[in-house]
Design a protein around this motif. Structure first.
Motif, PDB file in Angstrom:
ATOM      1  N   LEU A  69     -13.792   3.638 -13.098  1.00  0.00           N
ATOM      2  CA  LEU A  69     -14.755   5.007 -13.806  1.00  0.00           C
ATOM      3  C   LEU A  69     -15.971   4.991 -13.697  1.00  0.00           C
ATOM      4  O   LEU A  69     -16.950   5.947 -14.305  1.00  0.00           O
ATOM      5  N   SER A  70     -16.637   4.527 -12.332  1.00  0.00           N
ATOM      6  CA  SER A  70     -17.899   5.009 -11.567  1.00  0.00           C
ATOM      7  C   SER A  70     -18.065   6.527 -11.441  1.00  0.00           C
ATOM      8  O   SER A  70     -17.451   7.183 -10.997  1.00  0.00           O
ATOM      9  N   LYS A  71     -19.220   6.759 -11.775  1.00  0.00           N
ATOM     10  CA  LYS A  71     -20.004   7.779 -11.821  1.00  0.00           C
ATOM     11  C   LYS A  71     -20.994   8.135 -10.693  1.00  0.00           C
ATOM     12  O   LYS A  71     -21.431   9.201  -9.672  1.00  0.00           O
ATOM     13  N   GLU A  72     -20.831   6.864  -9.801  1.00  0.00           N
ATOM     14  CA  GLU A  72     -22.279   7.045  -8.341  1.00  0.00           C
ATOM     15  C   GLU A  72     -20.994   6.894  -7.138  1.00  0.00           C
ATOM     16  O   GLU A  72     -21.655   7.188  -6.015  1.00  0.00           O
ATOM     17  N   LEU A  73     -19.846   6.140  -6.933  1.00  0.00           N
ATOM     18  CA  LEU A  73     -19.022   6.020  -5.731  1.00  0.00           C
ATOM     19  C   LEU A  73     -18.227   7.262  -5.295  1.00  0.00           C
ATOM     20  O   LEU A  73     -17.565   8.214  -6.000  1.00  0.00           O
ATOM     21  N   THR A  74     -17.680   7.530  -4.327  1.00  0.00           N
ATOM     22  CA  THR A  74     -17.325   8.716  -3.713  1.00  0.00           C
ATOM     23  C   THR A  74     -15.611   8.459  -3.714  1.00  0.00           C
ATOM     24  O   THR A  74     -15.321   7.796  -4.209  1.00  0.00           O
ATOM     25  N   ILE A  75     -15.013   9.116  -3.397  1.00  0.00           N
ATOM     26  CA  ILE A  75     -13.881   9.388  -3.851  1.00  0.00           C
ATOM     27  C   ILE A  75     -12.845   8.502  -2.952  1.00  0.00           C
ATOM     28  O   ILE A  75     -12.391   7.704  -3.333  1.00  0.00           O
ATOM     29  N   ASP A  76     -13.301   8.082  -1.449  1.00  0.00           N
ATOM     30  CA  ASP A  76     -13.127   7.398  -0.766  1.00  0.00           C
ATOM     31  C   ASP A  76     -13.448   6.288  -1.320  1.00  0.00           C
ATOM     32  O   ASP A  76     -12.142   5.378  -0.822  1.00  0.00           O
ATOM     33  N   GLU A  77     -14.769   5.894  -1.804  1.00  0.00           N
ATOM     34  CA  GLU A  77     -14.861   4.517  -1.994  1.00  0.00           C
ATOM     35  C   GLU A  77     -13.537   3.836  -3.150  1.00  0.00           C
ATOM     36  O   GLU A  77     -13.576   3.019  -3.548  1.00  0.00           O
ATOM     37  N   LYS A  78     -14.012   4.813  -4.477  1.00  0.00           N
ATOM     38  CA  LYS A  78     -12.982   4.626  -5.326  1.00  0.00           C
ATOM     39  C   LYS A  78     -11.653   3.904  -4.920  1.00  0.00           C
ATOM     40  O   LYS A  78     -10.536   3.012  -4.857  1.00  0.00           O
ATOM     41  N   LEU A  79     -10.873   4.973  -3.828  1.00  0.00           N
ATOM     42  CA  LEU A  79      -9.955   4.662  -3.694  1.00  0.00           C
ATOM     43  C   LEU A  79      -9.892   3.523  -2.612  1.00  0.00           C
ATOM     44  O   LEU A  79      -8.649   2.750  -2.784  1.00  0.00           O
ATOM     45  N   ASN A  80     -10.199   3.545  -1.431  1.00  0.00           N
ATOM     46  CA  ASN A  80     -10.437   1.972  -0.576  1.00  0.00           C
ATOM     47  C   ASN A  80     -10.200   0.910  -1.861  1.00  0.00           C
ATOM     48  O   ASN A  80      -9.693   0.145  -1.454  1.00  0.00           O
ATOM     49  N   ILE A  81     -11.092   0.743  -2.932  1.00  0.00           N
ATOM     50  CA  ILE A  81     -11.251  -0.533  -3.696  1.00  0.00           C
ATOM     51  C   ILE A  81      -9.856  -0.184  -4.740  1.00  0.00           C
ATOM     52  O   ILE A  81      -9.432  -1.414  -4.562  1.00  0.00           O
ATOM     53  N   ILE A  82      -9.209   0.331  -5.402  1.00  0.00           N
ATOM     54  CA  ILE A  82      -8.092   0.534  -5.808  1.00  0.00           C
ATOM     55  C   ILE A  82      -7.118   0.416  -5.654  1.00  0.00           C
ATOM     56  O   ILE A  82      -6.020  -0.428  -5.528  1.00  0.00           O
ATOM     57  N   TYR A 115      -6.334  -3.490  -4.530  1.00  0.00           N
ATOM     58  CA  TYR A 115      -5.639  -4.361  -5.656  1.00  0.00           C
ATOM     59  C   TYR A 115      -4.426  -3.430  -5.431  1.00  0.00           C
ATOM     60  O   TYR A 115      -2.803  -3.966  -6.481  1.00  0.00           O
ATOM     61  N   ASP A 116      -3.686  -3.401  -4.622  1.00  0.00           N
ATOM     62  CA  ASP A 116      -2.836  -3.043  -4.353  1.00  0.00           C
ATOM     63  C   ASP A 116      -1.834  -1.762  -5.169  1.00  0.00           C
ATOM     64  O   ASP A 116      -0.820  -2.111  -4.933  1.00  0.00           O
ATOM     65  N   ILE A 117      -2.899  -0.885  -6.043  1.00  0.00           N
ATOM     66  CA  ILE A 117      -1.941  -0.692  -6.353  1.00  0.00           C
ATOM     67  C   ILE A 117      -1.601   1.108  -5.534  1.00  0.00           C
ATOM     68  O   ILE A 117      -2.856   2.042  -4.667  1.00  0.00           O
TER      69      ILE A 117
END
Length: 322
Positions: free
Chosen positions: A226-239, A243-245
């Motif tokens: 839900l972050s408004k700060e992270l980029t798309i790549d940063e979000k997808l990397n974490i998720i 978290y192996d999603i």
């Protein structure tokens, strides 16, 4: 409509779209499974991938009314009365308050069900105390089961309910479980019944993303999502990596929309702030005797400065178009 108001309306509109996108992301079964593993006792310690299969059907997102008398819908088919969540006539019921996300979950025994409600909040509201609203929501999910999940006086068939509130932009990461307890005032009689029917989970997401550890595992996932700060790549990397999603195409698109909306909201916020700041500068210069030409000469970086005479404003008025 002046520029400041236009920008405010645009920002509000984007904010509404942001809320819709947030619900769509939270409504993904893979995300809901991670929430269940950290909040519902029966699923704690399980692999979220196994919990996905326990989520029945497609979660209802912003379609089930909260209002008493409108949460259920009844119909007849082949002489049989069918009752379920009311998701019909959305146009007629436009403007009603609706649960963000509602769905059934099958327990590990394969027989019993519980009802889960997930609510997303940008922050802790100022107009009312959020726990009061959560109590109302969880109570509605209990009372609305009559004639849908149990009939007449079969109160032993009431399904357990969890209302989970995800509150963003909090000062610290937190999680609380609000539920019924029994306190013996006189004697210790064991009254029959289930104290675990009503459950509220208040989950606060800090503004800063926590490190990935067992305690803040869910907070990091939802905070990144839900972050408004992270980029798309940063979000997808974490998720995906942490978290192996599985990142399906629709999921990727929703994350992309969230990031684009976040950037738009921030840009509109900056524009509104600049407009307010510049308006103060102009009024201050005018009040100190500067001419229209002198004011205009100090604002060369604006796209257009429109100046006109208006008797109600000491003979001069200034409007900025961004």
């Amino acid at each position: 409509m002046n520029t400041e108001l236009k920008n405010a309306v645009k920002a509000t509109d984007k904010d509404a779209q942001y809320d819709t996108s947030a619900k769509r992301l939270l409504g993904q079964k893979s995300i809901l499974a991670h929430i269940l593993v950290k909040t519902v006792d029966e699923f704690k310690g399980m692999n979220p991938k196994d919990v996905v299969n326990c989520i029945e059907g497609t979660p209802h997102i912003s379609t089930v009314p909260v209002e008493p008398g409108l949460t259920n819908a009844a119909s007849e088919k082949n002489g049989e009365r069918l009752v379920g969540f009311n998701t019909e006539n959305e146009e007629i019921n436009e403007g009603l308050v609706r649960f963000d996300i509602v769905f059934y979950v099958r327990m590990k025994d394969g027989l019993s069900q519980i009802i889960i409600n997930v609510e997303a909040q940008k922050d802790e509201p100022k107009g009312y105390e959020i726990l009061n609203r959560a109590i109302f929501y969880v109570s509605r999910l209990i009372s609305s089961q009559k004639e849908r999940d149990f009939e007449n006086s079969s109160y032993n068939d009431i399904k357990r309910v969890y209302s989970i509130w995800v509150c963003m932009n909090m000062e610290e990461s937190s999680m609380s479980h609000v539920h019924l307890t029994k306190e013996d005032l006189i004697g210790s009689y064991e009254w029959k019944g289930n104290l675990d029917l009503l459950n509220i989970i208040m989950l606060g997401l800090a503004k800063n993303l926590p490190e990935h550890d067992e305690t803040y595992e869910l907070h990091r996932l939802l905070g990144a999502l839900l972050s408004k700060e992270l980029t798309i790549d940063e979000k997808l990397n974490i998720i995906g990596n942490e978290y192996d999603i599985p990142i399906e195409e629709n999921f990727r698109k929703d994350v992309s929309v969230m990031c684009n909306l976040s950037q738009g909201i921030k840009e509109d916020g900056i524009a509104i702030g600049e407009a307010i700041k510049e308006e103060k500068i102009i009024l201050n210069m005018h009040n100190n005797g500067f001419t229209v030409e002198q004011i205009a000469s100090q604002l060369p970086y604006r796209h257009m400065l429109n100046v006109w005479h208006k008797s109600s404003f000491k003979g001069t008025g200034v409007i900025l178009y961004l």
